[in-house]
Design an enzyme around this catalytic site. Structure first.
Site, mmCIF file in Angstrom:
data_model
loop_
_atom_site.group_PDB
_atom_site.id
_atom_site.type_symbol
_atom_site.label_atom_id
_atom_site.label_comp_id
_atom_site.label_asym_id
_atom_site.label_seq_id
_atom_site.Cartn_x
_atom_site.Cartn_y
_atom_site.Cartn_z
ATOM 1 N N GLU A 71 -32.717 -54.394 6.387
ATOM 2 C CA GLU A 71 -32.072 -53.930 7.178
ATOM 3 C C GLU A 71 -34.434 -54.007 7.647
ATOM 4 O OE1 GLU A 71 -29.924 -50.914 8.571
ATOM 5 O OE2 GLU A 71 -31.015 -49.827 7.493
HETATM 6 C C1 ACM Z 1 -28.495 -49.363 3.906
HETATM 7 O O1 ACM Z 1 -27.024 -48.943 4.373
HETATM 8 N N1 ACM Z 1 -29.216 -50.093 5.338
HETATM 9 C C2 ACM Z 1 -28.172 -50.399 2.765
#
Ligand code: ACM
Length: 685
Positions: free
Chosen positions: A322
Site C-alpha cells: 500500500e
Molecule cells: C495489507 O493488508 N495491506 C497487507
C-alpha cells in the site's frame, strides 16, 4: 490491510449470511482441532487418576521437560487431580511414555519435523516423535483427547499418526496500531501452540507506532511509540518463550510506506521534509521512505543489521504494501533521479528499493518476505510472497517459482465467521499448480490487524476463530465439515481459557462496566445476537482514532454469534417439521420471549448508562424481533393464517431491525424472515 475501504462490501455481506443455516452434528466424537492426518479409535481406554505418571525415553532436554511440566499442570488443572510429581523410571509404572529421538532444529525454522505418533492402550500411552517440537505437538493432541465419564477421566484408545500439511502456519499480531503487552503475546503464543501454529508474525512498525527498541537509532522508538515499545530484552524474552513452544518469531518492518512513525524521529528518511507526528487515524497514508537517497540505505543497513541480530528467524518481513507513492510524485529530486536512472514509474522505483533491501538482508543472512506488492519481475526467486490479495496471486507467484504464504481469507480483524475463514485454502482442490509448483505454497497466516483491539479485546478477535485457520493449515485438505468444525471449536474454545485467554470472560466484565451493575442479563441477551459490522464498515459508521477508548458495546460484542447459529438451526428444524411445527418450538419460543422482555428491560438500563445510548434502537428492535417471532410461531402452531397485512408489517419491522446502530447489527434477520414468510405463506397454500 487498509485496502479496507475499497473492498466491495455487498459481496462480503452475502458471504457472511450464507453460513448461518448450519449447526453441529449431534454426536460428540473426536474433539481434536486440528484433526490429525490419521486417527484410528478403538475400544480401550487409559484411566487418568492420581497414579498417572510420565516418563521420557531416548532424547530429553530442558525444552521437552518444560513442555511436559506444562502438560501435567494443565492435566491437573482440568481434572483437579494431584498427579505424581516426579517422572517415573519404571515402564510398568508409567502411563505416558514419550519417545523423542532428538532435539530437532535449534532455532525453530521451516525445516523442523513436527510429526508425532500416539498409541493409547488400556495400559499405556506412547508418544513418539523425531524431534522435541513433534513431541510438544503430540502433548497438545493428548490434552485435547482427555475425556471423562462417571468412571473418571481417561484417554480414549487411539492410534494417531500426524504431521502438518503446510510448514508455515502463522498468526500476525499488529502491535503497532494498538500496543499489546507482553502478557497478551505470551498467552497468545500458548494458544497458538495449543492449535499447532508455528509462526508469530510480529508486525512491529506502522504509521501509528514504532514498537521495538533500537539502540542504534533510539529516536525511532523514543519518538515513535508514546513510550509503548518492547525493549530488546523483552524481544528476546518473547523469542525464547516462543521457541520453548516450537514457534518461530518473524519480525515485520513495513517499508517504504506505512512508515510515518519512523519519520517522527528521523524526518530525513522521508520523501517530504516533514515534520511528522505519529498517525492516529486508520487508513493509508502518504509518508514513505525516500528510495533515491544513499543515506536512507545506510540507515536501513545499520537498523536492519541490528534487527537481524536480534531476531534469529531466517526470514525478515519488509511489508511493502500500500505505498501509493504520492510523496514520491511530488518530490522533484526523486523525479529527477527516476529520469536519470530510467526508472519508469513508482512500481519500478519500489522494485529498485526492494532490490537494494534484498542485498542488505542477504548480507545479514536473512531471507526477504513481503506483501504481494513486492512481486516484480526483477526480484530474485528466493524472495517470499505474502499474499493478502488472494490465492490467485499466490498461485501466480508459485508458477513463477516464488515461495509464498496466504493471508487472504484469514483477515480475522474483519469480523467474519469461522466458516468463512475455514473454506479459504492456500492450495484449493481446484488448484492447477503442478506438484512442483505447489511445493512453493508454504502455508498461511491469520492476520490480527489492530485498529480496533486493545489487550482487553484482542483475544476475542483472535480466538476461537483462529483455531479453524490453524486446522486448515495443518489438517488434510478434505477436512471440511463445517458443522463438525463448529462442534469441535466450541470445545477448543473452552480449553483455550485454561491458558489465560480472555476471549470469553472479558465480555461479561465489559458488559458490567457498561451497565454499571452486576446484572447484565438483558444486555447479554442483546449482545448474543448482534455482531460488530463486518469488513471496514466499523470506521465508516463509528469513526474513532487509535487514541479512542475501545470499551463500547461494539467492542464487547464478538464475531460469529453462537446464539444466532443455534437460532438459525432451530428455525430450520422447526419449519422442516411442518405441519406439526413441534420440533424446537418451546426452545424457540423461550428464546424469542427473552428477546422481547430483554428489549424492554434494556430501556431503563440505557437511561442509567449514557455509554449505552447508541444501542437504544437495537434494544427497541430486539423487542420487535421477539414479538414478531412469537407471532409467527403462534400462527404456525395454530395452523391459522395471519391477517393479510401481517407479512408486510412484519417484514418492514425486520427491515428496520436489519439496520446497524453503533456499528452493530443483528445476525438473526435471515432466519426471522424465514419464520415470517412461512407463517404468512400458510394463507396462500
Ligand atoms: C495489507 O493488508 N495491506 C497487507
Amino acid at each position: 490491510m487498509n485496502l479496507k475501504t475499497y473492498v466491495p462490501l455487498l459481496l462480503v455481506v452475502i458471504c457472511a449470511v450464507t453460513v448461518r443455516a448450519q449447526e453441529p452434528a449431534p454426536t460428540p466424537k473426536i474433539n481434536l482441532m486440528p484433526i490429525p492426518a490419521s486417527v484410528k479409535f478403538h475400544n480401550e481406554r487409559l484411566a487418568v487418576d492420581s497414579n498417572f505418571k510420565v516418563a521420557t525415553r531416548g532424547h530429553s532436554d530442558a525444552r521437552l521437560q518444560a513442555g511436559i511440566w506444562r502438560f501435567v499442570k494443565r492435566l491437573e488443572g482440568r481434572t483437579v487431580l494431584t498427579l505424581a510429581p516426579t517422572l517415573a523410571a519404571d515402564d510398568q509404572m508409567t502411563q505416558l511414555i514419550i519417545h523423542c529421538q532428538g532435539p530437532g532444529q535449534n532455532i525453530p525454522n521451516l525445516r523442523e519435523n513436527e510429526s508425532y505418533r500416539i498409541d493409547i492402550t488400556r495400559r499405556q500411552a506412547i508418544l513418539s516423535a523425531p524431534t522435541v517440537v513433534g513431541a510438544l505437538r503430540g502433548l497438545e493432541t493428548l490434552l485435547q483427547l482427555l475425556d471423562a465419564d462417571r468412571e473418571g477421566y481417561f484417554f480414549p484408545g487411539v492410534q494417531i499418526d500426524d504431521q502438518p500439511r503446510f510448514p508455515w502456519r502463522g498468526l500476525l499480531i499488529d502491535v503497532a496500531r494498538h500496543f499489546q503487552t507482553m502478557e497478551v503475546l505470551k498467552r497468545n503464543l500458548d494458544a497458538m501452540a495449543a492449535v499447532k501454529l508455528n509462526v508469530l508474525h510480529w508486525h512491529l512498525t506502522e504509521d501509528q507506532g514504532f514498537r521495538v527498541e533500537s539502540k542504534k537509532f533510539p529516536k525511532l522508538h523514543q519518538l515513535g511509540s508514546d513510550g509503548n515499545f518492547y525493549t530488546q530484552e523483552q524481544v528476546k524474552e518473547i523469542i525464547a518463550y516462543a521457541r520453548e513452544r516450537g514457534i518461530r518469531v518473524m519480525p515485520e518492518f513495513d517499508i517504504p510506506g506505512h512508515s510515518t512513525s519512523w519519520l517522527v524521529g528521523h524526518p530525513e528518511l522521508g520523501s517530504a521534509p516533514g515534520p511528522y507526528t505519529i498517525e492516529r487515524r486508520p487508513g493509508i497514508f502518504e509518508p514513505a521512505l525516500d528510495p533515491t537517497r544513499e543515506e536512507v540505505y545506510k540507515f536501513l543497513e545499520t537498523f536492519l543489521g541490528e534487527m537481524a541480530a536480534l531476531f534469529p528467524d531466517d526470514y525478515l518481513h519488509i511489508g511493502g504494501d500500500e505505498n501509493e507513492g504520492k510523496q514520491w510524485d511530488r518530490n522533484p529530486a526523486i523525479q529527477d533521479y527516476m529520469k536519470k536512472k530510467g526508472i519508469k514509474d513508482n512500481h519500478a522505483l519500489q522494485a529498485y528499493f526492494n532490490t537494494r533491501l534484498l542485498k542488505i538482508l542477504q548480507k545479514h543472512g536473512k531471507k526477504m518476505i513481503g506483501w504481494d506488492e513486492i512481486l516484480q519481475p526483477e526480484l530474485p526467486k528466493d524472495v517470499v510472497i505474502h499474499s493478502w490479495r488472494g490465492t490467485k496471486a499466490l498461485a501466480e507467484a508459485a508458477q513463477k517459482g516464488y515461495d509464498g504464504i496466504l493471508s487472504n481469507g484469514y483477515y480475522i480483524d474483519l469480523i467474519q465467521p469461522a466458516s468463512h475463514h475455514y473454506v479459504s485454502d492456500p492450495l484449493p482442490a481446484d488448484s492447477t499448480l503442478t506438484p512442483e509448483e505447489a511445493k512453493h505454497v508454504l502455508g498461511g497466516e491469520a492476520t490480527m490487524w489492530a485498529e480496533w483491539v486493545t489487550p482487553e479485546t484482542i483475544d476475542s478477535r483472535i480466538w476461537p476463530r483462529t483455531a479453524v485457520i490453524a486446522e486448515r493449515l495443518w489438517s488434510p485438505r478434505n477436512v471440511t465439515d463445517i458443522p463438525d468444525m463448529y462442534r469441535r471449536l466450541a470445545v477448543i474454545s473452552l480449553q483455550l481459557e485454561e491458558l489465560g485467554l480472555t476471549h470469553k470472560k472479558n465480555q461479561e466484565m465489559m458488559l458490567r462496566r457498561l451497565v454499571r451493575h452486576d446484572d447484565v442479563g438483558p444486555l447479554r441477551t442483546l449482545v448474543s445476537i448482534i455482531e460488530p459490522v463486518k469488513e471496514y464498515r466499523r470506521y465508516q459508521q463509528r469513526p474513532q482514532t487509535m487514541l479512542s477508548p475501545l470499551t463500547g458495546v461494539v467492542d464487547a460484542a464478538t464475531p460469529d454469534s453462537e446464539a444466532a447459529r443455534k437460532f438459525a438451526w432451530m428455525v430450520k428444524e422447526f419449519l422442516d417439521d411442518a405441519p406439526r411445527y413441534q420440533l424446537y418450538r418451546s426452545e424457540l419460543s423461550h428464546m424469542l420471549a427473552d428477546w422481547q422482555t430483554s428489549g424492554a428491560s434494556l430501556e431503563p438500563m440505557i437511561d442509567r448508562s449514557p455509554a449505552l445510548k447508541e444501542i437504544k434502537p437495537l434494544a427497541h428492535n430486539l423487542s420487535h424481533l421477539g414479538e414478531t417471532g412469537l407471532e409467527a410461531i403462534s400462527y404456525l402452531k395454530l395452523g391459522m393464517p395471519p391477517p393479510r397485512e401481517w407479512r408486510d408489517t412484519s417484514l418492514a419491522k425486520l427491515e428496520e431491525a436489519a439496520k446497524p446502530y453503533g456499528a452493530l447489527e443483528f445476525v438473526v434477520i435471515g432466519s426471522m424472515k424465514q419464520l415470517v414468510n412461512a407463517a404468512a405463506d400458510m394463507g396462500r397454500r
